[in-house]
Design a protein around this motif. Structure first.
Motif, mmCIF file in Angstrom:
data_model
loop_
_atom_site.group_PDB
_atom_site.id
_atom_site.type_symbol
_atom_site.label_atom_id
_atom_site.label_comp_id
_atom_site.label_asym_id
_atom_site.label_seq_id
_atom_site.Cartn_x
_atom_site.Cartn_y
_atom_site.Cartn_z
ATOM 1 N N ASP A 1 38.155 45.335 31.050
ATOM 2 C CA ASP A 1 39.568 45.313 31.444
ATOM 3 C C ASP A 1 40.271 44.027 31.023
ATOM 4 O O ASP A 1 41.503 44.007 30.907
ATOM 5 N N VAL A 2 39.493 42.961 30.826
ATOM 6 C CA VAL A 2 40.099 41.644 30.585
ATOM 7 C C VAL A 2 39.570 40.946 29.333
ATOM 8 O O VAL A 2 39.942 39.812 29.047
ATOM 9 N N ALA A 3 38.714 41.615 28.582
ATOM 10 C CA ALA A 3 38.067 40.979 27.427
ATOM 11 C C ALA A 3 39.076 40.408 26.435
ATOM 12 O O ALA A 3 38.858 39.326 25.860
ATOM 13 N N ARG A 4 40.171 41.097 26.233
ATOM 14 C CA ARG A 4 41.195 40.607 25.297
ATOM 15 C C ARG A 4 41.713 39.243 25.731
ATOM 16 O O ARG A 4 41.912 38.348 24.897
ATOM 17 N N GLU A 5 41.924 39.059 27.020
ATOM 18 C CA GLU A 5 42.420 37.787 27.543
ATOM 19 C C GLU A 5 41.402 36.664 27.350
ATOM 20 O O GLU A 5 41.765 35.480 27.270
ATOM 21 N N ALA A 6 40.125 37.024 27.274
ATOM 22 C CA ALA A 6 39.060 36.016 27.236
ATOM 23 C C ALA A 6 38.684 35.552 25.833
ATOM 24 O O ALA A 6 37.885 34.617 25.682
ATOM 25 N N GLU A 7 39.236 36.165 24.818
ATOM 26 C CA GLU A 7 38.768 35.942 23.446
ATOM 27 C C GLU A 7 38.788 34.482 22.996
ATOM 28 O O GLU A 7 37.908 34.040 22.263
ATOM 29 N N LYS B 1 51.055 39.778 33.682
ATOM 30 C CA LYS B 1 50.162 40.657 34.432
ATOM 31 C C LYS B 1 48.721 40.532 33.933
ATOM 32 O O LYS B 1 47.782 40.432 34.731
ATOM 33 N N GLY B 2 48.560 40.526 32.613
ATOM 34 C CA GLY B 2 47.225 40.423 32.046
ATOM 35 C C GLY B 2 46.592 39.069 32.308
ATOM 36 O O GLY B 2 45.391 38.969 32.590
ATOM 37 N N GLN B 3 47.373 38.015 32.217
ATOM 38 C CA GLN B 3 46.858 36.668 32.441
ATOM 39 C C GLN B 3 46.409 36.475 33.884
ATOM 40 O O GLN B 3 45.353 35.882 34.141
ATOM 41 N N ILE B 4 47.193 36.966 34.831
ATOM 42 C CA ILE B 4 46.823 36.843 36.242
ATOM 43 C C ILE B 4 45.611 37.717 36.550
ATOM 44 O O ILE B 4 44.720 37.328 37.317
ATOM 45 N N ARG B 5 45.538 38.874 35.940
ATOM 46 C CA ARG B 5 44.388 39.760 36.152
ATOM 47 C C ARG B 5 43.104 39.082 35.682
ATOM 48 O O ARG B 5 42.063 39.176 36.339
ATOM 49 N N TYR B 6 43.185 38.385 34.563
ATOM 50 C CA TYR B 6 42.001 37.682 34.074
ATOM 51 C C TYR B 6 41.652 36.503 34.988
ATOM 52 O O TYR B 6 40.479 36.232 35.254
ATOM 53 N N LEU B 7 42.655 35.790 35.479
ATOM 54 C CA LEU B 7 42.413 34.701 36.427
ATOM 55 C C LEU B 7 41.691 35.229 37.665
ATOM 56 O O LEU B 7 40.716 34.625 38.132
ATOM 57 N N VAL B 8 42.152 36.351 38.201
ATOM 58 C CA VAL B 8 41.527 36.936 39.383
ATOM 59 C C VAL B 8 40.086 37.333 39.076
ATOM 60 O O VAL B 8 39.174 37.098 39.885
ATOM 61 N N TYR B 9 39.862 37.911 37.912
ATOM 62 C CA TYR B 9 38.503 38.285 37.519
ATOM 63 C C TYR B 9 37.600 37.050 37.495
ATOM 64 O O TYR B 9 36.463 37.084 37.982
ATOM 65 N N CYS B 10 38.107 35.966 36.941
ATOM 66 C CA CYS B 10 37.323 34.729 36.864
ATOM 67 C C CYS B 10 37.057 34.149 38.244
ATOM 68 O O CYS B 10 35.975 33.615 38.504
ATOM 69 N N MET B 11 38.023 34.229 39.143
ATOM 70 C CA MET B 11 37.821 33.750 40.500
ATOM 71 C C MET B 11 36.746 34.570 41.207
ATOM 72 O O MET B 11 35.858 34.014 41.874
ATOM 73 N N GLU B 12 36.813 35.887 41.078
ATOM 74 C CA GLU B 12 35.812 36.745 41.705
ATOM 75 C C GLU B 12 34.426 36.451 41.144
ATOM 76 O O GLU B 12 33.437 36.412 41.879
ATOM 77 N N ASN B 13 34.346 36.239 39.833
ATOM 78 C CA ASN B 13 33.063 35.947 39.213
ATOM 79 C C ASN B 13 32.523 34.593 39.651
ATOM 80 O O ASN B 13 31.319 34.441 39.882
ATOM 81 N N ALA B 14 33.411 33.611 39.781
ATOM 82 C CA ALA B 14 32.982 32.288 40.226
ATOM 83 C C ALA B 14 32.437 32.349 41.657
ATOM 84 O O ALA B 14 31.417 31.713 41.968
ATOM 85 N N ILE B 15 33.095 33.109 42.520
ATOM 86 C CA ILE B 15 32.639 33.266 43.900
ATOM 87 C C ILE B 15 31.303 33.996 43.934
ATOM 88 O O ILE B 15 30.396 33.640 44.699
#
Length: 349
Positions: A85-91, A122-136
């Motif tokens: 869902d967020v791979a594009r943002e992470a490239e 929207k995409g940038q915040i979605r990736y930030l949230v994904y990273c926060m969840e992964n960090a936790i």
């Protein structure tokens, strides 16, 4: 010795254990029994305690925060975001979880706003949230906070919008309270001072005090890095000796593995998420000394004042550390808040 600091000063109040538990119980009653059924992890002692600390132990404000967070989590479903869902943002590696911890075993998120590669808020915040969840997800069992390393390589005023910055502050402070231990701004250019003046009103005082400005040619600010990290593990971009940079393909595989772990937790119907150490065991942890302020996040607790300071964990064996990472979303600790003042930005010439 327990103390109550002035509310007008913006500082936290330190409460004895029984008062902390009473506040936690008060908030839990305000949330109601249905809340624990819908999102048990959000109603755990650790989650409520973080919200209380974020709201200076005012139960009605913490209750409001948690109700808003519950509504957001039920609608946004952050735990269901997956790598594809967020791979594009992470490239470009603009945000990623580092493969090392700090000396105190905390997860590290690296951010490079100058590597922005999309224009979708929207995409940038979605990736930030994904990273926060992964960090936790990857927090050690005795940690509840993380460190942000923000590298300003390639940064310009066009790198990030005020809208994204405002939304980032909102998500961090309101939906992930007391998850940030330190945010290190590494080598911000002088032009950033103008941007920072615009950003500061978005931050509450507790978050603002966690921000440290570090410059590679400043010995005093560099000491923050050597106190906080094993230089052999720290990336060279932040003054360390680790020459391994961001590899998108390797990182993708790592995130897919973590997605599998997250799915297992979600499918456990919250049983794993709701496991936490007791308040009594948390409060047995020693109180940090002022000299170890950087080792602690912004937390409140009561601890014996004559206890020894906590010792940093060994981070040389990254494989060993990874095996110790706790999959419990909401397990955390409560430590005394001892925060140094932020390092001031350089004045413009």
């Amino acid at each position: 010795m327990n103390s109550r600091r002035s509310k007008s000063s913006g500082a936290d109040k330190s409460l004895p254990p029984e008062e902390q538990q009473a506040k936690i119980n008060e908030v839990r009653r305000a949330l109601g029994p249905s809340a624990a059924d819908e999102l048990p992890s959000l109603c755990s002692d650790g989650s409520i305690r973080r919200s209380l600390r974020a709201r200076n132990w005012e139960a009605h404000k913490a209750s409001k925060m948690l109700k808003e967070t519950m509504k957001w989590r039920l609608e946004y479903k952050p735990e269901s975001i997956r790598w594809e869902d967020v791979a594009r943002e992470a490239e470009t590696g603009k945000i990623y979880r580092a493969n090392y911890l700090d000396k105190y075993g905390r997860t590290v998120l690296v951010m490079r706003p100058g590597f922005q590669n999309t224009s979708s808020t929207k995409g940038q915040i979605r990736y930030l949230v994904y990273c926060m969840e992964n960090a936790i997800l990857n927090l050690a069992a005795d940690q509840e906070q993380m460190v942000w390393l923000i590298d300003f390589q390639g940064w310009s005023m066009a790198s990030i919008t005020i809208k994204v910055t405002r939304e980032t502050a909102h998500v961090l402070q309101d939906y992930y309270p007391e998850r940030l231990a330190l945010g290190i701004l590494y080598n911000p250019p002088r032009i950033f001072e103008s941007f920072w003046k615009v950003v500061k009103p978005f931050l509450d005082q507790k978050t603002y005090k966690k921000v440290k400005f570090v410059y590679s040619d400043d010995t005093d600010s560099q000491k923050i890095m050597t106190d906080l990290f094993d230089i052999n593990n720290l990336e060279s971009a932040f003054g360390g000796r680790n020459q391994v940079g961001f590899d998108f393909n390797k990182y993708a595989e790592q995130m897919k593995e973590d997605d599998t772990k997250m799915s297992a937790i979600v499918n456990s119907a919250g049983s794993v998420l709701s496991q936490e150490p007791s308040l009594a065991s948390i409060l047995q942890q020693p109180e940090p000394s002022t000299s170890e302020a950087l080792s602690q996040g912004s937390s409140d607790s009561s601890s014996p004042s004559d206890a020894e300071s906590p010792k940093p964990v060994h981070t040389k064996n990254s494989k060993e550390n990874k095996e110790k990472l706790n999959l419990n979303y909401d397990r955390g600790s409560a430590k005394l808040d001892v925060q140094p003042e932020p390092i001031k930005m350089r004045e413009s010439a």
